[in-house]
Design an enzyme around this catalytic site. Sequence first.
Site, PDB file in Angstrom:
ATOM      1  N   ILE A 171       0.892  -1.165   0.000  1.00  0.00           N
ATOM      2  CA  ILE A 171       0.000   0.000   0.000  1.00  0.00           C
ATOM      3  C   ILE A 171       0.925   1.209   0.000  1.00  0.00           C
ATOM      4  CG2 ILE A 171      -1.697   1.315   1.306  1.00  0.00           C
ATOM      5  CD1 ILE A 171      -2.913  -1.290   2.230  1.00  0.00           C
ATOM      6  N   PRO A 172       0.954   1.966  -1.112  1.00  0.00           N
ATOM      7  CA  PRO A 172       2.057   2.887  -1.394  1.00  0.00           C
ATOM      8  C   PRO A 172       2.048   4.232  -0.671  1.00  0.00           C
ATOM      9  CG  PRO A 172       0.459   2.972  -3.162  1.00  0.00           C
ATOM     10  CD  PRO A 172      -0.031   1.918  -2.202  1.00  0.00           C
ATOM     11  N   CYS A 173       2.246   4.206   0.642  1.00  0.00           N
ATOM     12  CA  CYS A 173       2.344   5.464   1.375  1.00  0.00           C
ATOM     13  C   CYS A 173       3.616   6.223   0.990  1.00  0.00           C
ATOM     14  CB  CYS A 173       2.284   5.220   2.881  1.00  0.00           C
ATOM     15  SG  CYS A 173       3.523   4.071   3.508  1.00  0.00           S
ATOM     16  N   HIS A 174       4.568   5.531   0.360  1.00  0.00           N
ATOM     17  CA  HIS A 174       5.795   6.218  -0.076  1.00  0.00           C
ATOM     18  C   HIS A 174       5.507   7.236  -1.178  1.00  0.00           C
ATOM     19  CE1 HIS A 174       5.414   2.653  -2.720  1.00  0.00           C
ATOM     20  NE2 HIS A 174       5.950   3.430  -3.647  1.00  0.00           N
TER      21      HIS A 174
END
Length: 202
Positions: A171-174
Site C-alpha cells: 500500500i504505497p504510502c511512499h
Amino acid sequence: MATIRDPNGLFDGLIADDAVLDRLHRKLAADAQSAGLLDVAYRTLDTPVGALLLAATPAGLVRVAYPNEDHDAVLSTLAQRISPRVLAAPARLDLAARELDEYFAGTRTQFDLPLDLRLTSGFRREVIEHLSAIGYGQRASYGTVAAAVGNPRAVRAVGSACAKNPLPVVIPCHRVVRGDGSIGQYVGGIAAKTALLTLEAA
C-alpha cells in the site's frame, strides 16, 4: 548443523542437520495450517530496501515491516492483536514474496494480493484504502490525500496514517509527499522512500 536445546534436557546437545530441522519446521507449519491452527504465518524477504517481514492471516497479507521496526516486536504485536498462533511458514507468503520481487525488479507496477486490513480502522483506514489510487510513479501531497478522503484540514492525520500503514510498499504510502514536493518522512526511513520513488521513476 545445529545444536538442539531442549528445556527438559532430554535432547540437549544433540546435533541435527540443518536440512532435517528445516524439513521438520516445514512439516510443523503444514500440519498447523491443515489443522486450522496457523493464524499468522510469516517470513522475511531480502529486498533492495532491507529485509522485509511479511505476515499473513488466512484472509490475506496483514503486515509488511521494515528492519527498523524490529521484526520481533512486530511479531509480538501480531500475537497480541490477532492471535498467539504465529509461526514461520514461508509457503503461505510465496505469492506476496514473488510479487514484491517483481516490483523491485521493475516488472510489476500493481499488487494483486488479498489484504487483511484489520490492523487499521477509522480515519486511518480511509487513508490507507485511498493510497492504492495513487498510481505507480505518481505522487500526491498529504493535503491532496486529506481532501480526497473528505477532510482537507486533516493533513497531519494523513501523515500519521501513512506512518502507521501496516502494509508499506504494497500500500504505497511512499507516494505521499509534502506540499512543497519534498519527500517527507517514511516508516522505512528516508533512504528507503527515496529508493522506492527512484525505482518508480525509472
